[in-house]
Design a protein around this motif. Sequence first.
Motif, short mmCIF file in Angstrom:
data_model
loop_
_atom_site.label_atom_id
_atom_site.label_comp_id
_atom_site.label_asym_id
_atom_site.label_seq_id
_atom_site.Cartn_x
_atom_site.Cartn_y
_atom_site.Cartn_z
N SER A 81 0.85 -1.17 0.00
CA SER A 81 0.00 0.00 0.00
C SER A 81 0.89 1.23 0.00
O SER A 81 1.78 1.35 0.84
CB SER A 81 -0.91 0.01 1.24
N PHE A 82 0.66 2.13 -0.95
CA PHE A 82 1.47 3.32 -1.06
C PHE A 82 0.59 4.55 -0.85
O PHE A 82 -0.49 4.66 -1.38
CB PHE A 82 2.12 3.42 -2.44
N LYS A 137 -5.58 9.54 -8.59
CA LYS A 137 -6.76 10.12 -7.95
C LYS A 137 -7.08 11.45 -8.62
O LYS A 137 -6.28 12.38 -8.60
CB LYS A 137 -6.50 10.36 -6.46
N GLY A 165 -2.85 -1.80 -9.38
CA GLY A 165 -3.09 -0.70 -8.45
C GLY A 165 -4.05 0.32 -9.02
O GLY A 165 -4.36 0.33 -10.22
N GLU A 169 -10.66 0.59 -5.02
CA GLU A 169 -9.44 0.62 -4.22
C GLU A 169 -8.86 -0.78 -3.98
O GLU A 169 -9.58 -1.76 -3.99
CB GLU A 169 -9.70 1.27 -2.85
N GLY A 203 1.40 7.43 -1.94
CA GLY A 203 1.49 8.20 -3.17
C GLY A 203 2.09 7.36 -4.27
O GLY A 203 2.47 6.22 -4.07
N ALA A 204 2.15 7.91 -5.46
CA ALA A 204 2.68 7.18 -6.60
C ALA A 204 4.20 7.28 -6.62
O ALA A 204 4.79 8.25 -6.18
CB ALA A 204 2.10 7.76 -7.89
N HIS A 259 1.20 4.99 -11.74
CA HIS A 259 -0.04 5.08 -10.96
C HIS A 259 -0.57 3.68 -10.65
O HIS A 259 -1.18 3.03 -11.50
CB HIS A 259 -1.10 5.89 -11.71
N HIS A 263 -1.65 2.72 -6.95
CA HIS A 263 -1.79 2.86 -5.50
C HIS A 263 -2.56 1.68 -4.92
O HIS A 263 -3.33 1.02 -5.59
CB HIS A 263 -2.53 4.17 -5.20
#
Length: 266
Positions: free
Chosen positions: A10-11, A63, A59, A126, A13-14, A40, A42
């Motif tokens: 889980s990140f 956003k 992912g 998500e 941010g990219a 991208h 996430h």
Amino acid sequence: ADNVMIGVLSFAGAVAFVPELQDKDPHTTEKELWLNTELHAHGAGLLLSQWHARIFWFGETAKTDNFKSNGINCYSSDNLRHWRFEKLALSQSDIRGPTASEQQKWLHSFSHFNGEYSPEAAWIVERPKVLFNRHTGLFVMWFHLDGPRRGQTRSWESYKRGVGCVGVATSHTPCGPYTFVHAIKPLGWVSPGDISLMQDDDGSAFAAVAHKNQKVVILQLSDDYTNAEGVRSELYERREGLALFRWGRTYHLAASRVTGWNPNPT
């Protein structure tokens, strides 16, 4: 197994990699490699496919305020260092929400959900995770599927979670395109936050789900991986960022405490 789920990441941010950089300078440092452009993906899940001799990274797309442009990306690598964008594996237009009867049946699970849910609104998609089912020959994706209430502006800050369910999709190839199967609350009551999938040596599969971020529920998946058949275990602690795996004869669950954006000793 021919295809094994090897990690759950889980990140916040990219991270990034410029494909041209790999060709121009093979001695590029790791910092330069990962901090140059946009990748991208996430809330990611990684899948190692021995058939393809590649690792696939699934992912969320970037956003944006227009959630209808959001979906699930697929990247691949043969070394975990250089990543190649493959395609959009699942898009908003592929998703169908819970039926009207399912919406009503699930209302008791969410005190803030007052029946204003709009099936025409864009979805919150998500934390995708993928396993390969050797019996059906299909790649099966689980992801957290949620949505806003009617009348809200479609900006990131204004979105509220309402239906709180699992989206399930399948594909004949790792990166899709995936065909949406259904939106479910596993066993009729499990409401997911973070999700982790695990495949055992005998082909059986399990999902670790952060149920309402109040407890962790370990689910036994059906033979085709598209549903849950029962609860195998429960951890009565508030946890997220789940990773379920087996080492030797022992099953392990790695998880973070629930502290929002603040760090914590996991």
